[in-house]
Design an enzyme around this catalytic site. Structure first.
Site, short mmCIF file in Angstrom:
data_model
loop_
_atom_site.label_atom_id
_atom_site.label_comp_id
_atom_site.label_asym_id
_atom_site.label_seq_id
_atom_site.Cartn_x
_atom_site.Cartn_y
_atom_site.Cartn_z
NE ARG A 87 -4.01 -2.04 1.99
CZ ARG A 87 -3.92 -3.36 2.20
NH1 ARG A 87 -2.86 -3.87 2.78
NH2 ARG A 87 -4.90 -4.15 1.84
CG HIS A 116 -1.11 -5.53 -4.39
ND1 HIS A 116 -0.02 -5.48 -3.55
CD2 HIS A 116 -1.96 -6.46 -3.82
CE1 HIS A 116 -0.20 -6.32 -2.54
NE2 HIS A 116 -1.35 -6.91 -2.67
CG HIS A 190 -0.44 -11.46 -3.94
ND1 HIS A 190 -1.17 -12.33 -3.17
CD2 HIS A 190 -0.60 -10.24 -3.37
CE1 HIS A 190 -1.76 -11.66 -2.19
NE2 HIS A 190 -1.42 -10.39 -2.28
CG ASP A 262 -3.13 -7.98 5.08
OD1 ASP A 262 -2.05 -8.03 4.46
OD2 ASP A 262 -4.19 -7.56 4.57
CD GLU A 328 1.70 -10.30 -0.47
OE1 GLU A 328 1.76 -9.15 -0.92
OE2 GLU A 328 0.78 -10.67 0.26
C1 GLA Z 1 -2.01 -8.15 0.14
C2 GLA Z 1 -2.62 -7.17 1.06
C3 GLA Z 1 -3.91 -7.72 1.57
C4 GLA Z 1 -4.82 -8.09 0.41
C5 GLA Z 1 -4.14 -9.04 -0.49
C6 GLA Z 1 -4.95 -9.34 -1.72
O1 GLA Z 1 -1.51 -9.24 0.81
O2 GLA Z 1 -1.78 -6.83 2.13
O3 GLA Z 1 -4.52 -6.76 2.39
O4 GLA Z 1 -5.16 -6.95 -0.31
O5 GLA Z 1 -2.90 -8.50 -0.89
O6 GLA Z 1 -6.27 -9.61 -1.42
#
Ligand code: GLA
Length: 364
Positions: A87, A116, A190, A262, A328
């Site tokens: 982000r 992304h 991803h 996350d 990731e």
């Molecule tokens: C990343 C983001 C998550 C989500 C995924 C895709 O991992 O950090 O919040 O958006 O991608 O769904």
């Protein structure tokens, strides 16, 4: 002695809605792993690795058609991500005194950000693909040029990503890029894992180790606060192996914000060496994957936003919340606005280089 003859086979996979042809490349590794990749988004569609009995199973989430990839961009199944993985706050940053504005395509807790790469990131374009063979190692070179101003980012960015599948069942990814104007860049992959097999339930029973003792905590919009904090004594401490489900529902503000894991773990990797970042293990199949990277951080996403409404590859078998997880490798989120994080700015004359390896194996 190799178990299989290494090969790359190309077949048609369909067409995008604007009529571009999409191809499927099947990489068969001498060690037994088989990987299906499409040029649309450089996506890994299927990845089959042996379990401890040698049985191959597809361990990654994906779709069977281009149409489903186009209709369900949200989970970024198996995709190459760029220009900026993760982000950027408010979709804004300033570089060399100039303000730039990106599409705000994501709104965690109602707070807009760019995720992304924006509305049409590298996951949604058709890459140029060249099959490669080096001895018993097979590969694909994926190339694209992102024009100046693409999704609001400055500079013409030329990107080459090479996927290698080695006889040791290692998927090695080499990223390289150059630009003609300074730009942020943070490329990643991803892929989602479910080591029991895709559509075989959730990943809460997988055991994870993260070789990192710090995270970049986030606010409710999943943007880093700028602090870098220790994981000690928190549900984020994976320095020793833990089941993913063990603490995922613990009372913890960070887990509330992420609806689970996350978050971005900071690796102790100041010199950009290839270091072990993560190990993921599933005990019934014995499958193990180690993640090695030259990147300074890794995002662990526990698939919190997946639902059974996302189509599954297997008729009759539904996906579910947390039906896969992503590891990731990357620089930390929002780095263009975070002076304390390692820089993600690529300048003309410099070459962006990054390597990540997913090493597949088994253990008892
Ligand atoms: C990343 C983001 C998550 C989500 C995924 C895709 O991992 O950090 O919040 O958006 O991608 O769904």
């Amino acid at each position: 002695m190799s178990e299989k003859e290494a090969s790359v086979i190309v077949k048609p996979f369909g067409k995008t809605k604007d009529g571009q042809l999409v191809h499927l490349y099947t990489l068969t590794g001498a060690g037994g792993a088989v990987m299906d990749v499409i040029d649309y988004g450089g996506r890994v569609v299927r990845l089959s690795t042996p379990d401890r009995q040698g049985k191959l199973e597809d361990i990654t989430l994906g779709f069977n058609t281009v149409k489903e990839y186009e209709a369900n961009p949200g989970p970024y199944f198996g995709a190459l991500i760029g220009r900026y993985g993760n982000r950027i706050a408010k979709g804004q940053f300033t570089l060399d005194g100039q303000a730039y504005s990106l599409p705000t395509n994501n709104t965690p807790a109602g707070v807009p950000c760019s995720l992304h790469g924006g509305d049409k990131g590298f996951d949604a374009i058709v890459w140029h693909v060249e099959p490669l063979t080096e001895g018993e190692t097979v590969g694909l070179k994926l190339s694209m040029t992102s024009p100046d101003g693409d999704q609001g980012y400055p500079g013409t960015l030329k990107v080459d990503v090479t996927y290698w599948l080695t006889p040791e069942n290692v998927w090695k990814i080499e990223y390289e890029a150059t630009t003609d104007k300074a730009t942020p860049i943070n490329l990643t992959q991803h892929l989602y894992f479910n080591l029991k097999g895709q559509a075989e339930g959730d990943i809460l029973d997988h055991t994870l180790t993260l070789f990192a003792d710090k995270i970049t905590p986030v606010d409710k919009g999943l943007i880093p606060t700028g602090k870098i904090t220790s994981v000690a004594g928190t549900p984020f401490d994976f320095t020793a192996p833990h089941l993913i489900g063990e603490r995922i529902t613990a009372k913890d503000e960070q887990l509330d914000f992420g609806c689970g894991y996350d978050h971005n773990w900071v690796l102790n990797n100041p010199k950009g060496k290839l270091v072990k970042a993560a190990a993921l293990f599933e005990k019934t199949t014995g499958r193990l994957v180690e993640v090695w990277t030259t990147e300074p951080a890794i995002q662990f996403y526990s698939g919190n936003f997946l639902t059974d409404e996302v189509p599954s590859k297997t008729p009759g078998k539904k996906l579910c919340r947390r039906g896969g997880l992503a590891l990731e490798t990357q620089h930390s989120p929002d780095s263009p606005n975070q002076p304390n994080f390692p820089s993600t700015i690529l300048r003309p004359g410099a070459v962006y280089k990054s390597t990540t390896e997913y090493r597949f194996g088994t253990k008892e």
